[in-house]
Scaffold this motif. Sequence first.
Motif, PDB file in Angstrom:
ATOM      1  N   PRO A 199       0.808  -1.231   0.000  1.00  0.00           N
ATOM      2  CA  PRO A 199       0.000   0.000   0.000  1.00  0.00           C
ATOM      3  C   PRO A 199       0.833   1.268   0.000  1.00  0.00           C
ATOM      4  O   PRO A 199       0.344   2.331  -0.361  1.00  0.00           O
ATOM      5  N   LYS A 200       2.096   1.171   0.447  1.00  0.00           N
ATOM      6  CA  LYS A 200       2.956   2.351   0.490  1.00  0.00           C
ATOM      7  C   LYS A 200       3.594   2.651  -0.864  1.00  0.00           C
ATOM      8  O   LYS A 200       4.244   3.668  -1.033  1.00  0.00           O
ATOM      9  N   MET A 201       3.428   1.749  -1.805  1.00  0.00           N
ATOM     10  CA  MET A 201       4.074   1.919  -3.097  1.00  0.00           C
ATOM     11  C   MET A 201       3.311   2.926  -3.951  1.00  0.00           C
ATOM     12  O   MET A 201       2.132   2.764  -4.226  1.00  0.00           O
ATOM     13  N   ARG A 202       3.980   3.953  -4.372  1.00  0.00           N
ATOM     14  CA  ARG A 202       3.412   4.927  -5.289  1.00  0.00           C
ATOM     15  C   ARG A 202       3.880   4.584  -6.705  1.00  0.00           C
ATOM     16  O   ARG A 202       4.744   3.723  -6.887  1.00  0.00           O
ATOM     17  N   PRO A 203       3.293   5.217  -7.738  1.00  0.00           N
ATOM     18  CA  PRO A 203       3.728   4.892  -9.102  1.00  0.00           C
ATOM     19  C   PRO A 203       5.240   4.926  -9.227  1.00  0.00           C
ATOM     20  O   PRO A 203       5.885   5.908  -8.843  1.00  0.00           O
ATOM     21  N   ARG A 204       5.793   3.862  -9.745  1.00  0.00           N
ATOM     22  CA  ARG A 204       7.245   3.762  -9.866  1.00  0.00           C
ATOM     23  C   ARG A 204       7.625   2.615 -10.791  1.00  0.00           C
ATOM     24  O   ARG A 204       6.845   1.705 -11.040  1.00  0.00           O
ATOM     25  N   TRP A 205       8.843   2.678 -11.284  1.00  0.00           N
ATOM     26  CA  TRP A 205       9.438   1.561 -12.001  1.00  0.00           C
ATOM     27  C   TRP A 205      10.036   0.613 -10.964  1.00  0.00           C
ATOM     28  O   TRP A 205      10.766   1.036 -10.068  1.00  0.00           O
ATOM     29  N   VAL A 206       9.700  -0.665 -11.072  1.00  0.00           N
ATOM     30  CA  VAL A 206      10.202  -1.674 -10.144  1.00  0.00           C
ATOM     31  C   VAL A 206      11.165  -2.595 -10.888  1.00  0.00           C
ATOM     32  O   VAL A 206      10.843  -3.118 -11.963  1.00  0.00           O
ATOM     33  N   VAL A 207      12.341  -2.781 -10.310  1.00  0.00           N
ATOM     34  CA  VAL A 207      13.372  -3.640 -10.880  1.00  0.00           C
ATOM     35  C   VAL A 207      13.301  -4.997 -10.186  1.00  0.00           C
ATOM     36  O   VAL A 207      13.329  -5.070  -8.955  1.00  0.00           O
ATOM     37  N   ASP A 208      13.180  -6.068 -10.966  1.00  0.00           N
ATOM     38  CA  ASP A 208      13.101  -7.424 -10.420  1.00  0.00           C
ATOM     39  C   ASP A 208      14.344  -8.214 -10.821  1.00  0.00           C
ATOM     40  O   ASP A 208      14.773  -8.175 -11.982  1.00  0.00           O
ATOM     41  N   PHE A 209      14.914  -8.935  -9.851  1.00  0.00           N
ATOM     42  CA  PHE A 209      16.081  -9.773 -10.102  1.00  0.00           C
ATOM     43  C   PHE A 209      15.728 -11.231  -9.848  1.00  0.00           C
ATOM     44  O   PHE A 209      15.093 -11.552  -8.840  1.00  0.00           O
ATOM     45  N   HIS A 210      16.143 -12.112 -10.751  1.00  0.00           N
ATOM     46  CA  HIS A 210      16.011 -13.536 -10.513  1.00  0.00           C
ATOM     47  C   HIS A 210      17.091 -13.997  -9.540  1.00  0.00           C
ATOM     48  O   HIS A 210      18.244 -13.583  -9.646  1.00  0.00           O
ATOM     49  N   VAL A 211      16.701 -14.843  -8.606  1.00  0.00           N
ATOM     50  CA  VAL A 211      17.643 -15.429  -7.651  1.00  0.00           C
ATOM     51  C   VAL A 211      17.360 -16.919  -7.558  1.00  0.00           C
ATOM     52  O   VAL A 211      16.283 -17.394  -7.928  1.00  0.00           O
ATOM     53  N   ALA A 212      18.338 -17.660  -7.068  1.00  0.00           N
ATOM     54  CA  ALA A 212      18.177 -19.108  -6.981  1.00  0.00           C
ATOM     55  C   ALA A 212      17.108 -19.489  -5.971  1.00  0.00           C
ATOM     56  O   ALA A 212      16.349 -20.448  -6.163  1.00  0.00           O
ATOM     57  N   ASP A 213      17.013 -18.736  -4.865  1.00  0.00           N
ATOM     58  CA  ASP A 213      16.057 -19.036  -3.807  1.00  0.00           C
ATOM     59  C   ASP A 213      15.532 -17.711  -3.272  1.00  0.00           C
ATOM     60  O   ASP A 213      16.191 -17.040  -2.470  1.00  0.00           O
TER      61      ASP A 213
END
Length: 261
Positions: A199-213
Motif C-alpha cells: 500500500p505504500k508503493m506509489r507509481p514507480r518503475w520496479v526492478v526485479d532480479f532472478h535469484v536461486a532461492d
Amino acid sequence: MPALGTTMPVTGAPCWVSLVTPDPHAARSFYAQVMGWEFLDSSLGSDFSLAVADGEPVAGLGYCHDSGLASRWTPYFAVADADETADRVRERGATLAVGPARLGGGRAALAADRDGAAFGFWEGPALAWAVGQGSAPARLDLMTRHAFEAAIFYAEVFDWTKPSGGCTVDYAQDHVVVQVAGHTVATLWGGSVESAPDPKMRPRWVVDFHVADSRATAAAAVVAGGEASPSPPPPGCSKDAYIIRDPSGALFTVSGRPGGP
C-alpha cells in the motif's frame, strides 16, 4: 576480470538500471551480502561503482550527495538525442529533474513521468546488457495508475511506435508489453495504489532480479537490515516473489528463476 564490452543500445529500450543512495558503502555491503554481487570502480567517476555477477554487469550504484533524498532504483532508456528527449518530457507535462549532462562517454538525464515515476535516459554507448538476459535484471515493471495513458507518454518520449524504432508495443487487457525483437524488456501495469501489493508503493518503475532461492534472499535481506514481504507476482512470473526494501529505503523485487526450486 576481463574488460566489460560496450555497444550502442537499441533506441527506446532500457539500457541500464542504477541505484542512487546517500550511503554507497552501506549499500555495497547490503547487496553483496543479500545478492552476492561484487563491486568494481566505474568509468563514470568516483561517485559511481558497478555491480557484477558471474563476470557480467548487473547494475550501477551512484552516490547521492543530498542525504535528504530517498534512495531508489531507476531504469535508464537509450535515446539518440538527449536534448530532444528532454524537450519531449517537458512538453508532455512531466518533470526533468537533472540534465542532460555529460557523464563518462555519454549524456544522462533524470526525469519523472506525469504520475511521479522516476526514470532516466542515456545518449551514447553502454555496457552490453539487456533485461532478462545474463546477470541483468529479469524484469522492469512500471506500477502506475493508468497503464495505457503511461504507455502513450513513454511511446511519444522514446519513439516506441515509430516504424524505424527498435521497440514494439503490445496492448493487452490490463497491461502493456514493450519488446525488442520479440523479447520483453518492460511491462506497464495499471491499477489503484490501494490495490498494489504494497500500500505504500506509489507509481514507480520496479526492478526485479532472478535469484536461486527468493525466500532465502528475502530472509537474508531482513538479517542485513532491510525489509521483505511476499509479493503477488505479475502473471507468468514465479510464485515466490518478494518486495525488498534495503536499509536506505530503496525498493526492488526478487523472484525465483523459471524452473528453479
